[in-house]
Write a protein that holds these residues in place. Structure first.
Motif, PDB file in Angstrom:
ATOM      1  N   SER A 233       0.840  -1.195   0.000  1.00 12.96           N
ATOM      2  CA  SER A 233       0.000   0.000   0.000  1.00 12.96           C
ATOM      3  C   SER A 233       0.877   1.247   0.000  1.00 12.96           C
ATOM      4  O   SER A 233       2.094   1.173   0.172  1.00 12.96           O
ATOM      5  N   SER A 234       0.260   2.401  -0.188  1.00  8.53           N
ATOM      6  CA  SER A 234       1.019   3.649  -0.204  1.00  8.53           C
ATOM      7  C   SER A 234       0.124   4.816   0.191  1.00  8.53           C
ATOM      8  O   SER A 234      -1.107   4.724   0.141  1.00  8.53           O
ATOM      9  N   ASP A 235       0.755   5.896   0.617  1.00  7.74           N
ATOM     10  CA  ASP A 235       0.077   7.154   0.898  1.00  7.74           C
ATOM     11  C   ASP A 235       0.744   8.252   0.090  1.00  7.74           C
ATOM     12  O   ASP A 235       1.954   8.206  -0.150  1.00  7.74           O
ATOM     13  N   LYS A 236      -0.034   9.248  -0.300  1.00  5.70           N
ATOM     14  CA  LYS A 236       0.487  10.367  -1.092  1.00  5.70           C
ATOM     15  C   LYS A 236       0.164  11.668  -0.370  1.00  5.70           C
ATOM     16  O   LYS A 236      -0.958  11.862   0.090  1.00  5.70           O
ATOM     17  N   GLU A 237       1.158  12.547  -0.316  1.00  8.45           N
ATOM     18  CA  GLU A 237       0.991  13.763   0.467  1.00  8.45           C
ATOM     19  C   GLU A 237       1.729  14.928  -0.174  1.00  8.45           C
ATOM     20  O   GLU A 237       2.876  14.785  -0.606  1.00  8.45           O
TER      21      GLU A 237
ATOM     22  N   GLN B 174      -0.863  17.916   3.264  1.00 13.18           N
ATOM     23  CA  GLN B 174      -2.213  17.577   2.829  1.00 13.18           C
ATOM     24  C   GLN B 174      -2.206  16.230   2.121  1.00 13.18           C
ATOM     25  O   GLN B 174      -1.522  16.042   1.121  1.00 13.18           O
ATOM     26  N   GLY B 175      -2.968  15.281   2.655  1.00 13.56           N
ATOM     27  CA  GLY B 175      -3.095  13.990   1.999  1.00 13.56           C
ATOM     28  C   GLY B 175      -3.821  14.123   0.674  1.00 13.56           C
ATOM     29  O   GLY B 175      -4.837  14.815   0.586  1.00 13.56           O
ATOM     30  N   VAL B 176      -3.295  13.448  -0.352  1.00 13.46           N
ATOM     31  CA  VAL B 176      -3.915  13.514  -1.680  1.00 13.46           C
ATOM     32  C   VAL B 176      -4.192  12.119  -2.236  1.00 13.46           C
ATOM     33  O   VAL B 176      -4.554  11.983  -3.407  1.00 13.46           O
ATOM     34  N   GLY B 177      -4.056  11.078  -1.417  1.00  8.44           N
ATOM     35  CA  GLY B 177      -4.333   9.730  -1.890  1.00  8.44           C
ATOM     36  C   GLY B 177      -3.815   8.684  -0.928  1.00  8.44           C
ATOM     37  O   GLY B 177      -2.975   8.960  -0.070  1.00  8.44           O
ATOM     38  N   GLY B 178      -4.361   7.476  -1.039  1.00  5.64           N
ATOM     39  CA  GLY B 178      -3.938   6.390  -0.179  1.00  5.64           C
ATOM     40  C   GLY B 178      -4.796   6.269   1.064  1.00  5.64           C
ATOM     41  O   GLY B 178      -5.888   6.842   1.164  1.00  5.64           O
ATOM     42  N   VAL B 179      -4.286   5.540   2.058  1.00  7.86           N
ATOM     43  CA  VAL B 179      -5.035   5.284   3.283  1.00  7.86           C
ATOM     44  C   VAL B 179      -5.338   6.578   4.028  1.00  7.86           C
ATOM     45  O   VAL B 179      -6.399   6.718   4.646  1.00  7.86           O
ATOM     46  N   ILE B 180      -4.438   7.550   3.992  1.00  9.97           N
ATOM     47  CA  ILE B 180      -4.649   8.787   4.747  1.00  9.97           C
ATOM     48  C   ILE B 180      -5.759   9.643   4.149  1.00  9.97           C
ATOM     49  O   ILE B 180      -6.262  10.553   4.811  1.00  9.97           O
TER      50      ILE B 180
ATOM     51  N   GLY C 188       2.937  19.383  16.689  1.00 14.09           N
ATOM     52  CA  GLY C 188       2.133  18.935  15.557  1.00 14.09           C
ATOM     53  C   GLY C 188       0.640  19.087  15.791  1.00 14.09           C
ATOM     54  O   GLY C 188       0.141  18.858  16.903  1.00 14.09           O
ATOM     55  N   TYR C 189      -0.070  19.475  14.742  1.00 13.48           N
ATOM     56  CA  TYR C 189      -1.528  19.617  14.762  1.00 13.48           C
ATOM     57  C   TYR C 189      -2.117  18.665  13.728  1.00 13.48           C
ATOM     58  O   TYR C 189      -1.797  18.750  12.534  1.00 13.48           O
ATOM     59  N   ALA C 190      -2.970  17.739  14.165  1.00  8.22           N
ATOM     60  CA  ALA C 190      -3.543  16.731  13.270  1.00  8.22           C
ATOM     61  C   ALA C 190      -4.985  17.062  12.933  1.00  8.22           C
ATOM     62  O   ALA C 190      -5.763  17.464  13.808  1.00  8.22           O
ATOM     63  N   ASP C 191      -5.327  16.883  11.665  1.00  4.92           N
ATOM     64  CA  ASP C 191      -6.700  17.080  11.200  1.00  4.92           C
ATOM     65  C   ASP C 191      -7.065  15.869  10.334  1.00  4.92           C
ATOM     66  O   ASP C 191      -7.045  15.932   9.106  1.00  4.92           O
ATOM     67  N   PRO C 192      -7.373  14.732  10.974  1.00  2.00           N
ATOM     68  CA  PRO C 192      -7.661  13.504  10.224  1.00  2.00           C
ATOM     69  C   PRO C 192      -8.989  13.584   9.481  1.00  2.00           C
ATOM     70  O   PRO C 192      -9.878  14.347   9.854  1.00  2.00           O
TER      71      PRO C 192
END
Length: 259
Positions: A118-122, A142-148, A177-181
């Motif tokens: 698998s992969s994530d794109k950011e 900013q996530g742009v694809g994958g599991v995230i 760090g500030y997370a915005d899932p």
């Protein structure tokens, strides 16, 4: 004509690579922690390589491309087996031309590829500012694809470098760090405080060591790591591991080279 154009472009790329500055790092960490999340509680070998410059004139900015990986040196409770690369990252960054001394504006892209296929794109955008030996930075991811998915993450950093001698340097760092899932609560998730020392062995090689303390700000944003409480395969043992905050101190030894 097409062949001539292709040959010319290829020659230009070869010349650019030949003019690039290349850095190689080999880090040995006591654990692998990413943005406060414990991805492995075992020792981890983390090599990287980055090329920058490519003969690009300073007034056009700066380009760098690189790769980085994490290899568990012992069986991890996350499921990765010993001597297995659990992650390989491929990234590119473009720094805009500087119009203010000490100011760095940049955009980038990273693809995280994992051992399971698998992969994530950011994508990311950031700003840094150096004032003498001190520096401040802010980066938005900013996530742009994958599991995230469309999850976002922002971090704020500060650092201070001390040149003890021409060869020996000390660095102090802090990061929040500030997370915005895409699913779940948003908020300040983690922070770390670090101190490191580096020693230049010559014009090419250097060695270093560092230690970082990782803290959890809000356990509703960055949850605790825990074992699953069910036995799915019938062997009488609990199965699975939920990623989260677990390791709070990471030590690292580093070897680097620049060509």
């Amino acid at each position: 004509m097409k062949k001539i154009i292709t040959t010319t472009i290829a020659a230009g790329l070869i010349a650019g690579v030949a003019m690039a500055e290349v850095g190689v790092t080999m880090d040995f960490a006591s654990a692998y922690v990413f943005r406060g999340v414990t991805l492995s509680d075992k020792a981890s070998f983390q090599p990287g390589i980055e090329a920058s410059g490519f003969g690009l004139a300073e007034e056009y900015g700066a380009v760098s491309v690189g790769a980085w990986g994490a290899c568990d040196l012992g069986d991890s409770y996350t499921g990765a087996s010993s001597s297995t690369f659990q992650e390989t990252d491929w990234y590119a960054t473009y720094s805009l031309p500087s119009f203010v001394d000490g100011l760095d504006l940049y955009v980038g892209y990273c693809e995280y590829t994992y051992g399971a296929g698998s992969s994530d794109k950011e994508a990311n955008v950031g700003v840094g500012y150096a004032i003498g030996d001190a520096s401040l930075g802010m980066t938005y991811y900013q996530g742009v694809g994958g599991v995230i998915g469309s999850s976002a993450y922002g971090e704020f950093s500060a650092g201070y470098d001390i040149a003890a001698t021409e060869e020996l340097g000390v660095s102090l760092g802090a990061r929040v760090g500030y997370a915005d899932p895409s699913g779940g609560k948003s908020g300040f998730a983690d922070y770390d405080l670090s101190v490191g020392v580096g020693y230049a062995l010559g014009e090419v090689w250097s060695v270093g060591a560092s230690i970082a303390y990782i803290g959890q700000i809000d356990d509703k944003v960055l949850g605790d790591a825990y074992y699953e409480t069910k036995d799915e395969d019938g062997d009488g043992e609990e199965d699975g591991w939920q990623l989260g905050y677990d390791v709070d101190v990471v030590a690292m030894l580093s070897i680097g080279a620049s060509f």
